[in-house]
Design an enzyme around this catalytic site. Sequence first.
Site, mmCIF file in Angstrom:
data_model
loop_
_atom_site.group_PDB
_atom_site.id
_atom_site.type_symbol
_atom_site.label_atom_id
_atom_site.label_comp_id
_atom_site.label_asym_id
_atom_site.label_seq_id
_atom_site.Cartn_x
_atom_site.Cartn_y
_atom_site.Cartn_z
ATOM 1 C CE1 TYR A 200 -3.971 -2.106 0.255
ATOM 2 C CE2 TYR A 200 -2.499 -3.481 1.556
ATOM 3 C CZ TYR A 200 -3.666 -3.319 0.824
ATOM 4 O OH TYR A 200 -4.514 -4.381 0.654
ATOM 5 C CB SER A 201 0.830 4.259 -2.158
ATOM 6 O OG SER A 201 0.956 3.520 -3.337
ATOM 7 C CB CYS A 368 0.043 6.469 -8.790
ATOM 8 S SG CYS A 368 -0.042 5.129 -7.580
ATOM 9 C CD GLU A 408 4.073 2.549 -6.805
ATOM 10 O OE1 GLU A 408 5.303 2.337 -6.732
ATOM 11 O OE2 GLU A 408 3.432 3.075 -5.885
ATOM 12 C CE1 TYR A 410 -3.673 0.227 -6.536
ATOM 13 C CE2 TYR A 410 -1.586 1.374 -6.877
ATOM 14 C CZ TYR A 410 -2.868 1.335 -6.346
ATOM 15 O OH TYR A 410 -3.344 2.402 -5.621
HETATM 16 P P1 FAD Z 1 -6.824 -10.288 -2.934
HETATM 17 O O1 FAD Z 1 -7.361 -11.246 -1.920
HETATM 18 O O2 FAD Z 1 -5.350 -10.283 -3.194
HETATM 19 O O3 FAD Z 1 -7.552 -10.451 -4.320
HETATM 20 C C1 FAD Z 1 -8.917 -10.830 -4.423
HETATM 21 C C2 FAD Z 1 -9.317 -10.805 -5.859
HETATM 22 O O4 FAD Z 1 -9.466 -9.443 -6.302
HETATM 23 C C3 FAD Z 1 -8.307 -11.420 -6.820
HETATM 24 O O5 FAD Z 1 -9.039 -12.063 -7.833
HETATM 25 C C4 FAD Z 1 -7.550 -10.237 -7.368
HETATM 26 O O6 FAD Z 1 -7.083 -10.496 -8.684
HETATM 27 C C5 FAD Z 1 -8.600 -9.147 -7.392
HETATM 28 N N1 FAD Z 1 -8.059 -7.817 -7.117
HETATM 29 C C6 FAD Z 1 -6.935 -7.501 -6.472
HETATM 30 N N2 FAD Z 1 -6.786 -6.160 -6.384
HETATM 31 C C7 FAD Z 1 -7.855 -5.622 -6.975
HETATM 32 C C8 FAD Z 1 -8.267 -4.293 -7.214
HETATM 33 N N3 FAD Z 1 -7.542 -3.222 -6.791
HETATM 34 N N4 FAD Z 1 -9.436 -4.110 -7.858
HETATM 35 C C9 FAD Z 1 -10.192 -5.168 -8.263
HETATM 36 N N5 FAD Z 1 -9.832 -6.468 -8.064
HETATM 37 C C10 FAD Z 1 -8.683 -6.687 -7.439
HETATM 38 N N6 FAD Z 1 -4.350 -0.797 -2.985
HETATM 39 C C11 FAD Z 1 -4.976 0.208 -2.323
HETATM 40 O O7 FAD Z 1 -6.161 0.066 -1.961
HETATM 41 N N7 FAD Z 1 -4.324 1.376 -1.985
HETATM 42 C C12 FAD Z 1 -3.038 1.603 -2.326
HETATM 43 O O8 FAD Z 1 -2.477 2.661 -2.023
HETATM 44 C C13 FAD Z 1 -2.355 0.568 -3.040
HETATM 45 N N8 FAD Z 1 -1.071 0.738 -3.406
HETATM 46 C C14 FAD Z 1 -0.451 -0.231 -4.123
HETATM 47 C C15 FAD Z 1 0.863 -0.007 -4.531
HETATM 48 C C16 FAD Z 1 1.512 -0.971 -5.286
HETATM 49 C C17 FAD Z 1 2.905 -0.708 -5.768
HETATM 50 C C18 FAD Z 1 0.851 -2.184 -5.598
HETATM 51 C C19 FAD Z 1 1.540 -3.241 -6.407
HETATM 52 C C20 FAD Z 1 -0.434 -2.417 -5.166
HETATM 53 C C21 FAD Z 1 -1.115 -1.449 -4.433
HETATM 54 N N9 FAD Z 1 -2.407 -1.640 -4.009
HETATM 55 C C22 FAD Z 1 -3.058 -0.638 -3.338
HETATM 56 C C23 FAD Z 1 -3.138 -2.909 -4.238
HETATM 57 C C24 FAD Z 1 -3.000 -3.793 -2.981
HETATM 58 O O9 FAD Z 1 -1.655 -4.196 -2.828
HETATM 59 C C25 FAD Z 1 -3.848 -5.082 -3.058
HETATM 60 O O10 FAD Z 1 -3.539 -5.743 -4.268
HETATM 61 C C26 FAD Z 1 -5.327 -4.801 -3.002
HETATM 62 O O11 FAD Z 1 -5.675 -4.166 -1.772
HETATM 63 C C27 FAD Z 1 -6.117 -6.135 -3.090
HETATM 64 O O12 FAD Z 1 -5.670 -6.980 -2.078
HETATM 65 P P2 FAD Z 1 -6.661 -7.958 -1.345
HETATM 66 O O13 FAD Z 1 -5.849 -8.837 -0.446
HETATM 67 O O14 FAD Z 1 -7.784 -7.220 -0.747
HETATM 68 O O15 FAD Z 1 -7.262 -8.813 -2.550
#
Ligand code: FAD
Length: 410
Positions: A200-201, A368, A408, A410
């Site tokens: 998370y950023s 981003c 950046e 995602y």
């Molecule tokens: P998971 O249990 O990992 O995924 C559940 C399902 O949802 C999977 O099928 C997956 O493919 C899908 N999925 C995953 N992410 C998303 C999405 N965003 N939208 C729709 N479907 C999704 N997230 C933030 O909320 N705030 C941030 O500031 C932020 N910064 C990030 C910075 C970087 C560099 C990266 C790589 C990612 C960032 N993310 C951010 C995304 C975060 O890391 C997670 O991937 C996101 O919160 C989903 O994680 P989860 O465990 O809830 O879902």
Amino acid sequence: MNAPVSIDILKQHLIDPEICIRCNTCEETCPIDAITHDENNYVVKADTCNGCMACVPPCPTGAIDNWRTLLRADAYGVDEQLTWDVLPTQGAVPVATLATENAGASDIIEPGPQTDTVRGSTVPPWSAAKPHVNLYTHKAPTTATVVGNYRLTDAATDSAIHHIVLDFGATPFPVLEGQSIGILPPGASADGRAHHARQYSIASPRDGERPGYNNVSLTVKRVVQDHDGNATAGVCSNYLCDLKKGDVVNVIGPFGGTFLMPNHPNSHLLMICTGTGSAPMRAMTEYRRRRRLKGATGKLMLFFGARTKEELPYFGPLTNLPKDFIDTNLAFSRTPKQPKRYVQDAMRERAPDVAQLLKDDNTHIYVCGLKGMEDGVLQALKEIAEGQGLDWDALWQRLRKEGRLHLETY
Ligand code: FAD
Ligand code: A2P
């Protein structure tokens, strides 16, 4: 005299599963599709990787930068790597002996110079402060206490985006704007393995969400649908959005050594974001706001996209910022009875002003948010640059090399 023995040695590129935060950056960066992943691990295909190093600088944790020297015939296969919890130790390969005996040893892949396949910068701006990275790892995480958790988006909308403040107490956790942290959600996935960290950023400036306190804020969207629109409950985002004041979370990081802001006061920030991609922009903007230097000529220009104004995080505070401090341009895609508008559209509308910034060597660009916006934003920048007679390809290469174009998504 014995004939030279032909032994094929491989310097195999591996990813450390204990440090990797599964952010997908390496797989996206690899110009020859040598990286793949499953639910468990990210791994490198030994028969495809040519050691070009394109993936190494963008990796936020350094997990990607692992190498083992072994006989090519003994290379670790993809299936085997996908099961790893830890990297294998380096076995005893008589490399020195082989180098003298074996004419074929030139087959060892040495990391080469960086290729030009990465779209954004892999170096920070020249005036960026030096970041601390990987102070806390999966093996040795630290903890933070939740001191605030507020929903930012209107309760009547489907987008639940939370502003979460984590306090580190007396534990050192120095961060810079543009860096991120990893959260280790409790529990395990279906195969019994502990959930991996999510990134998370950081949404607050280096001196804390509350100035002078050892805390950071995050902007977290509750994931309730996967990328195809099917109902799901994202593990970490739901865990975070449900946290209460006083709860304790396991944290790793900080991560990121390139998506950093310039610190010379006359630098301009051109910031383009959607949804939670606003987190680093908020951090940078707030840092600049707190340190407005008299006489500094640096400009801030922001393009920010959301479905509706009610779903745009930080809408109120953002629109209250003085116009002479930041030039804010909002783009809403789902306002009833209004045409769909993306950040790219807003950028094109402001083409002369964006081009003015593109012409200035003090301009640093940050993108981003949604993965899908990257192509559209780069295309808009190209059209704007070329519309003003600039050679976009040459400018793009220069921006990348000078640490002035940071992507950046995602
Ligand atoms: P998971 O249990 O990992 O995924 C559940 C399902 O949802 C999977 O099928 C997956 O493919 C899908 N999925 C995953 N992410 C998303 C999405 N965003 N939208 C729709 N479907 C999704 N997230 C933030 O909320 N705030 C941030 O500031 C932020 N910064 C990030 C910075 C970087 C560099 C990266 C790589 C990612 C960032 N993310 C951010 C995304 C975060 O890391 C997670 O991937 C996101 O919160 C989903 O994680 P989860 O465990 O809830 O879902
Ligand atoms: P859309 O209405 O088409 O989904 P989200 O709320 O899903 O995080 O998205 C934030 C904003 O980014 C939304 O307005 C969304 O519009 C917009 N968006 C979606 N795809 C793109 C894209 N390819 N380029 C720019 N913005 C996009």
